[in-house]
Design an enzyme around this catalytic site. Structure first.
Site, PDB file in Angstrom:
ATOM      1  N   HIS A   1       0.791  -1.229   0.000  1.00  0.00           N
ATOM      2  CA  HIS A   1       0.000   0.000   0.000  1.00  0.00           C
ATOM      3  C   HIS A   1       0.833   1.295   0.000  1.00  0.00           C
ATOM      4  O   HIS A   1       0.754   2.117  -0.915  1.00  0.00           O
ATOM      5  CB  HIS A   1      -0.889   0.049   1.258  1.00  0.00           C
ATOM      6  CG  HIS A   1      -1.717  -1.160   1.499  1.00  0.00           C
ATOM      7  ND1 HIS A   1      -2.891  -1.398   0.837  1.00  0.00           N
ATOM      8  CD2 HIS A   1      -1.564  -2.202   2.361  1.00  0.00           C
ATOM      9  CE1 HIS A   1      -3.435  -2.520   1.277  1.00  0.00           C
ATOM     10  NE2 HIS A   1      -2.644  -3.035   2.201  1.00  0.00           N
TER      11      HIS A   1
HETATM   12  C1  BDR Z   1      -3.083   0.615   5.366  1.00  0.00           C
HETATM   13  O1  BDR Z   1      -3.261   0.054   6.662  1.00  0.00           O
HETATM   14  C2  BDR Z   1      -2.030  -0.373   7.200  1.00  0.00           C
HETATM   15  O2  BDR Z   1      -2.134  -1.662   7.682  1.00  0.00           O
HETATM   16  C3  BDR Z   1      -1.008  -0.242   6.104  1.00  0.00           C
HETATM   17  O3  BDR Z   1       0.220   0.188   6.636  1.00  0.00           O
HETATM   18  C4  BDR Z   1      -1.604   0.767   5.159  1.00  0.00           C
HETATM   19  O4  BDR Z   1      -1.215   2.083   5.500  1.00  0.00           O
HETATM   20  C5  BDR Z   1      -3.778  -0.259   4.347  1.00  0.00           C
HETATM   21  O5  BDR Z   1      -5.147  -0.343   4.609  1.00  0.00           O
END
Ligand code: BDR
Ligand code: CA
Length: 313
Positions: free
Chosen positions: A243
């Site tokens: 992400h």
């Molecule tokens: C987001 O949530 C976190 O677990 C990750 O780091 C990312 O920023 C994805 O939904």
């Protein structure tokens, strides 16, 4: 060299946050003014330590790391140890950091920096819940017209949520903060799950990091091997979504992404859909456009950029 882009990274590391930080540190186009930690994937005590571990891994113990909010504005903190492990950075064995945590509070650092740097020159890059950014906006509303833009990872539309059926983790954890930020008038670029679910850490892509043969490359591969387990089981894919580095990649190569300007409103009243990013993708309301919502990514280009930049560290 052309002028560097000044950025502040607000983050809750997290393995994918860690890769985003490494990408920024490996990119000479970016001047990281500071890293502000927030509670999210794991509690603040760990995220503020993990950010420093990653700066040291990247050979940059000079970067200033600040601790911010230890809980969301209104709701209780929800964490994600099931994804990131107990430390938030499970996978590689990284030494305890020796670089200090700054004494100044992250929110004070954000306000002071945004008020003292020339207006319109600093991009804020949130990779976690938006608590610190909302608190800074509440503390000093004048920062809204001074921030160049916010490029954030958060939300989802066509993909639904990853934490509840409609809630993406970062927005779900502190929806009230997200509401403040999306109403602030600051230009926002949003990297939702719709993009990040197309950026999968396939075995071949993880191997490319490992093949760098450097401490950064090997630690990154170890982090991704750990981090993807949960999502591979959940989604049945080869690899999990990477992400947060989408945010930093957008600063470096915006042409890897495509999307459209929309209104984004945050659900803060219904418990069922709490934290939903309600995206007016088809422009069916007259609500003002407040975000560039990304929908697609050149995933091979993204991973090529990551390997090349992490390879410089
Ligand atoms: C987001 O949530 C976190 O677990 C990750 O780091 C990312 O920023 C994805 O939904
Ligand atoms: Ca994150």
């Amino acid at each position: 060299m052309p002028q560097q882009q000044k950025i502040i990274i607000d983050t809750d590391p997290g393995q994918d946050d860690a890769v985003a930080i490494l990408l920024a540190l490996g990119s000479p186009e970016l001047d990281v003014l500071g890293i502000t930690a927030v509670a999210g994937n794991v509690p603040l005590r760990l995220t503020s330590k993990n950010a420093r571990k990653i700066c040291e891994l990247g050979g940059r113990p000079d970067i200033k790391v600040y601790a911010g909010a230890s809980r969301p504005l209104v709701r209780h903190l929800t964490t994600a140890e099931e994804v990131h492990g107990r430390t938030g950075l499970n996978g590689p064995t990284l030494p305890e950091p020796t670089m200090p945590l700054q004494k100044q509070h992250a929110v004070d650092f954000l306000v002071e920096t945004l008020m003292s740097e020339p207006s319109g020159t600093v991009t804020v890059c949130p990779l976690g819940p938006l608590t610190n950014i909302a608190l800074a906006l509440i503390r000093e509303p004048n920062i809204a017209k001074r921030v160049q833009r916010i490029v954030l990872m958060g939300g989802a539309y066509f993909e639904g949520g990853n934490t509840t059926p409609t809630g993406e983790f970062n927005i779900y954890v502190d929806p009230h903060a997200a509401d403040v930020v999306f109403r602030s008038g600051i230009p926002i670029v949003m990297m939702p799950l719709d993009v990040t679910h197309k950026a999968l850490t396939t075995a071949k892509r993880v191997k490319a990091f490992r093949d760098l043969g450097t401490p950064v490359g090997i630690a990154t591969a170890d982090m991704l091997d750990f981090f993807e387990r949960f999502d591979e089981r959940k989604y049945g894919t080869d690899g999990g979504p990477l992400h947060d580095p989408c945010v930093i990649s957008y600063l470096l190569k915006p042409e890897l992404f495509s999307g459209r300007e929309c209104n984004v409103s945050i659900e803060i009243t219904s418990e069922l859909t709490m934290g939903m990013t309600v995206v007016d993708w088809w422009h069916v309301t007259k609500r003002p456009k407040n975000a560039l919502v990304m929908g697609d990514i050149d995933a091979d280009g993204y991973f090529a950029l990551l390997v090349e930049r992490l390879g410089r560290l």
